[in-house]
Design an enzyme around this catalytic site. Structure first.
Site, PDB file in Angstrom:
ATOM      1  N   ASN A 118       0.807  -1.233   0.000  1.00 51.99           N
ATOM      2  CA  ASN A 118       0.000   0.000   0.000  1.00 51.99           C
ATOM      3  C   ASN A 118       0.838   1.281   0.000  1.00 51.99           C
ATOM      4  OD1 ASN A 118       0.676  -0.649   2.659  1.00 51.99           O
ATOM      5  ND2 ASN A 118      -1.062   0.478   3.476  1.00 51.99           N
ATOM      6  N   GLY A 191       2.417  -5.974   7.322  1.00 50.22           N
ATOM      7  CA  GLY A 191       1.386  -6.621   6.511  1.00 50.22           C
ATOM      8  C   GLY A 191       0.173  -6.966   7.346  1.00 50.22           C
ATOM      9  N   SER A 192      -0.536  -7.997   6.900  1.00 49.05           N
ATOM     10  CA  SER A 192      -1.810  -8.338   7.554  1.00 49.05           C
ATOM     11  C   SER A 192      -1.576  -9.188   8.808  1.00 49.05           C
ATOM     12  CB  SER A 192      -2.670  -9.116   6.569  1.00 49.05           C
ATOM     13  OG  SER A 192      -1.965 -10.264   6.149  1.00 49.05           O
ATOM     14  N   GLU A 213       4.347  -5.139  12.141  1.00 50.19           N
ATOM     15  CA  GLU A 213       3.561  -3.914  11.924  1.00 50.19           C
ATOM     16  C   GLU A 213       2.316  -4.342  11.164  1.00 50.19           C
ATOM     17  OE1 GLU A 213       4.255  -0.751  12.871  1.00 50.19           O
ATOM     18  OE2 GLU A 213       6.129  -1.285  13.864  1.00 50.19           O
ATOM     19  N   CYS A 247      -2.905   1.718   6.431  1.00 47.56           N
ATOM     20  CA  CYS A 247      -3.126   0.924   7.646  1.00 47.56           C
ATOM     21  C   CYS A 247      -3.702   1.771   8.775  1.00 47.56           C
ATOM     22  CB  CYS A 247      -1.823   0.279   8.084  1.00 47.56           C
ATOM     23  SG  CYS A 247      -0.533   1.475   8.393  1.00 47.56           S
ATOM     24  N   GLU A 337     -10.936  -5.447   8.320  1.00 51.24           N
ATOM     25  CA  GLU A 337     -10.328  -4.149   8.001  1.00 51.24           C
ATOM     26  C   GLU A 337     -10.778  -3.755   6.596  1.00 51.24           C
ATOM     27  OE1 GLU A 337      -6.074  -4.483   7.796  1.00 51.24           O
ATOM     28  OE2 GLU A 337      -5.775  -2.322   7.612  1.00 51.24           O
TER      29      GLU A 337
HETATM   30  P1  NAD Z   1       0.096  -9.239   3.358  1.00 47.67           P
HETATM   31  O1  NAD Z   1       0.200  -9.706   4.755  1.00 47.67           O
HETATM   32  O2  NAD Z   1      -0.791  -9.986   2.420  1.00 47.67           O
HETATM   33  O3  NAD Z   1       1.552  -9.218   2.657  1.00 47.67           O
HETATM   34  C1  NAD Z   1       2.657  -8.595   3.240  1.00 47.67           C
HETATM   35  C2  NAD Z   1       3.935  -9.272   2.761  1.00 47.67           C
HETATM   36  O4  NAD Z   1       3.912 -10.635   3.170  1.00 47.67           O
HETATM   37  C3  NAD Z   1       4.145  -9.264   1.250  1.00 47.67           C
HETATM   38  O5  NAD Z   1       5.501  -8.982   0.973  1.00 47.67           O
HETATM   39  C4  NAD Z   1       3.775 -10.675   0.829  1.00 47.67           C
HETATM   40  O6  NAD Z   1       4.493 -11.127  -0.304  1.00 47.67           O
HETATM   41  C5  NAD Z   1       4.138 -11.499   2.053  1.00 47.67           C
HETATM   42  N1  NAD Z   1       3.288 -12.684   2.212  1.00 47.67           N
HETATM   43  C6  NAD Z   1       1.990 -12.823   1.821  1.00 47.67           C
HETATM   44  N2  NAD Z   1       1.531 -14.042   2.155  1.00 47.67           N
HETATM   45  C7  NAD Z   1       2.545 -14.683   2.761  1.00 47.67           C
HETATM   46  C8  NAD Z   1       2.686 -15.987   3.324  1.00 47.67           C
HETATM   47  N3  NAD Z   1       1.686 -16.860   3.327  1.00 47.67           N
HETATM   48  N4  NAD Z   1       3.887 -16.322   3.868  1.00 47.67           N
HETATM   49  C9  NAD Z   1       4.922 -15.431   3.888  1.00 47.67           C
HETATM   50  N5  NAD Z   1       4.833 -14.206   3.351  1.00 47.67           N
HETATM   51  C10 NAD Z   1       3.671 -13.822   2.791  1.00 47.67           C
HETATM   52  O7  NAD Z   1      -0.312  -7.698   3.443  1.00 47.67           O
HETATM   53  P2  NAD Z   1      -0.639  -6.710   2.280  1.00 47.67           P
HETATM   54  O8  NAD Z   1      -1.933  -7.128   1.645  1.00 47.67           O
HETATM   55  O9  NAD Z   1       0.544  -6.505   1.416  1.00 47.67           O
HETATM   56  O10 NAD Z   1      -0.856  -5.348   3.113  1.00 47.67           O
HETATM   57  C11 NAD Z   1      -2.069  -5.048   3.728  1.00 47.67           C
HETATM   58  C12 NAD Z   1      -2.016  -5.246   5.223  1.00 47.67           C
HETATM   59  O11 NAD Z   1      -0.867  -4.631   5.754  1.00 47.67           O
HETATM   60  C13 NAD Z   1      -3.188  -4.567   5.923  1.00 47.67           C
HETATM   61  O12 NAD Z   1      -3.651  -5.396   6.950  1.00 47.67           O
HETATM   62  C14 NAD Z   1      -2.579  -3.297   6.494  1.00 47.67           C
HETATM   63  O13 NAD Z   1      -3.260  -2.770   7.580  1.00 47.67           O
HETATM   64  C15 NAD Z   1      -1.224  -3.791   6.854  1.00 47.67           C
HETATM   65  N6  NAD Z   1      -0.289  -2.672   6.924  1.00 47.67           N
HETATM   66  C16 NAD Z   1       0.225  -2.340   8.120  1.00 47.67           C
HETATM   67  C17 NAD Z   1       1.091  -1.256   8.217  1.00 47.67           C
HETATM   68  C18 NAD Z   1       1.704  -0.836   9.513  1.00 47.67           C
HETATM   69  O14 NAD Z   1       2.644  -0.056   9.477  1.00 47.67           O
HETATM   70  N7  NAD Z   1       1.231  -1.296  10.647  1.00 47.67           N
HETATM   71  C19 NAD Z   1       1.439  -0.546   7.066  1.00 47.67           C
HETATM   72  C20 NAD Z   1       0.878  -0.930   5.863  1.00 47.67           C
HETATM   73  C21 NAD Z   1       0.029  -2.001   5.792  1.00 47.67           C
END
Ligand code: NAD
Length: 459
Positions: A118, A191-192, A213, A247, A337
């Site tokens: 994002n 990430g999530s 995070e 996020c 979310e």
């Molecule tokens: P995601 O968890 O799907 O992916 C994040 C990363 O993890 C990517 O690089 C992806 O390739 C990797 N990944 C995905 N599935 C995986 C798996 N099964 N095993 C290992 N690695 C894997 O998240 P997203 O869709 O890229 O981002 C959205 C989420 O991130 C939302 O929940 C958002 O709130 C959160 N977010 C948090 C912050 C923060 O600073 N707290 C900032 C931005 C986004």
């Protein structure tokens, strides 16, 4: 796709590089930070272009939330690094006399950074700044979903840094999981929450410390006795920047019944002021990252009564800024979310109701409160648990390097930005230095007859 052996080799080379000691000196760390900053300047246009291709981000948003924030974070680290690196003397108990003791930060070693799509540029580079400042080697895996930014990151970093020091490894979840099989000294994941659990589980196998995070639903409370016009502008900005894919965007509003209709009017007016009658034509309004998220968000549009917005254009992955009323807490929109441009509104009579609503749900990354009432501000700060509270604005807490940024519980573990970034990538080593002068022999066996002296002298 990278083979397991290749990944193992990259990690091995980074350990060799780290053990050579090259990353340790302050001169080296500062040089790398300055180089990174210069790259941000040199590639500013390309970064904006990649972000436009991935998310339809305007140049202004790209500069504000992805480029400038990195430059500011580097400036902050450069300014304070000397102080951060200093060891801190501590006093010692009387039985240790004569001795000195201090706590000294040292780099953890080789770290892994996994980032989301994002804010695909800044969320890969911001933790890297902490890793460099703290003297580590790093592997960064950007999100495969923001493909143009991922490719650009690879070009910028891998062409300008020794891969044994810093390396971008592109790829999806398979590559991520291969990386997670390796042993690192710290894993920094953004990430999530669901993938956060996978990362943490993988980290436990090597007892690797993690920073997570994560995301979740950040509520925004709006109470009475507040400038509703300004409030609406601040909410609409924080919600619809990056088309709601932030996020810390206000996920939903909890609004005092008495001002609800006036606030709704002001919110609609702010949308029109910012993005015009047809936001699809506004150069300042972004797009949904991919088809999967577009479909997910389009389905959420069925969740209540649409006050404004609700339009969508699949081929453009466009969803208009939408405000939604008559939303039940059981609807899917209130269970997950939102991470998109839909803002549901729920009303309350007394602020305690809003607090209970928040406290019955997972701990959010941020809570926003619009109220000039100091007592209410205090109650919300004290009675809720969240990564952060921001009073009378949204999202702005992110830009204060002195405020550690992170979640709690479902919204994350650990925090970064500013000194906090240096701290998470450092190990604070305790050092005791004893003198040979004045050895009483009191602690050495044989102990016969010594206990009474010990008690008399030391208690
Ligand atoms: P995601 O968890 O799907 O992916 C994040 C990363 O993890 C990517 O690089 C992806 O390739 C990797 N990944 C995905 N599935 C995986 C798996 N099964 N095993 C290992 N690695 C894997 O998240 P997203 O869709 O890229 O981002 C959205 C989420 O991130 C939302 O929940 C958002 O709130 C959160 N977010 C948090 C912050 C923060 O600073 N707290 C900032 C931005 C986004």
């Amino acid at each position: 796709m990278l083979k397991n052996e290749t990944i193992t080799m990259i990690v091995k080379e980074q350990y060799q590089y780290f053990l050579s000691g090259r990353t340790q000196s302050i001169i080296f760390r500062k040089q790398q930070l300055k180089k990174l900053k210069q790259l941000m300047i040199d590639y500013e246009n390309e970064i904006s272009e990649a972000l436009y291709k991935d998310l339809g981000k305007s140049q202004f948003e790209s500069y504000l939330a992805e480029i400038r924030i990195i430059k500011e974070e580097i400036n902050y680290a450069l300014k304070h690094l000397k102080k951060w690196l200093k060891s801190r003397s501590v006093s010692t108990p009387i039985e240790q006399f004569p001795a000195t003791a201090f706590i000294q930060p040292q780099p953890k070693g080789v770290v892994l950074i996994i980032s989301p799509w994002n804010y695909p540029f800044s969320l890969a580079v911001l933790p890297l700044i902490g890793a460099i400042a703290a003297g580590n080697c790093a592997i960064v895996k950007p999100s495969e979903i923001s493909i143009h930014t991922s490719k650009l990151l690879e070009k910028i970093i891998n062409n300008n840094f020794d891969s044994a020091y810093i390396k971008i490894v592109e790829g999806g979840k398979e590559i991520s999981q291969k990386l997670l099989q390796e042993k690192f000294d710290h894993i920094f994941f953004t990430g999530s929450p669901s993938v956060g659990k996978i990362v943490m589980e993988a980290a436990t196998k090597n007892l690797t410390p993690v920073t997570l995070e994560l995301g979740g639903k950040s509520p925004c409370i709006v109470d009475k006795n507040i400038n509703l016009k300004e409030t609406a502008k601040r909410i609409i900005w924080g919600k619809f920047i990056n088309a709601g894919q932030s996020c810390i965007a206000p996920d939903y509003l909890l609004v005092n019944q008495r001002i609800k209709s006036t606030l709704l009017e002001a919110l609609c007016q702010a949308i029109q002021e910012f993005f015009g009658e047809e936001p699809s034509k506004s150069p300042d309004y972004g797009r949904i990252i991919n088809e999967h998220h577009f479909k997910r968000l389009s389905a959420l549009l069925q969740s209540g009564k649409i006050i404004i917005g609700g339009q969508f254009i699949p081929e453009m992955r466009y969803i208009s800024p939408t405000i939604m009323d008559e939303v039940s807490a059981n609807f899917p929109i209130m269970q997950e979310e939102i991470f998109g441009p839909i803002l549901p509104i729920i009303d309350y009579k007394e602020i305690e109701e809003a607090i209970t609503f928040i406290n019955q749900r997972p701990k959010p990354l941020a809570i926003y409160l619009f109220s000039n009432d100091k007592k209410q501000q205090k109650i919300v700060i004290e009675k809720t648990i969240s990564g952060a509270v921001c009073l009378n604005d949204t999202v702005m807490q992110y830009g204060v390097p002195q405020l550690p940024f992170g979640g709690i519980g479902n919204s994350g573990i650990g925090s970064y930005h500013g000194k906090a970034s240096f701290d998470i990538f450092s190990h604070y080593k305790s050092v005791l230095n004893r003198s040979f002068w004045l050895e009483t022999n009191l602690r050495f066996p044989p102990y016969k007859g010594k206990l009474k002296w010990f008690k008399r002298l030391l208690g």
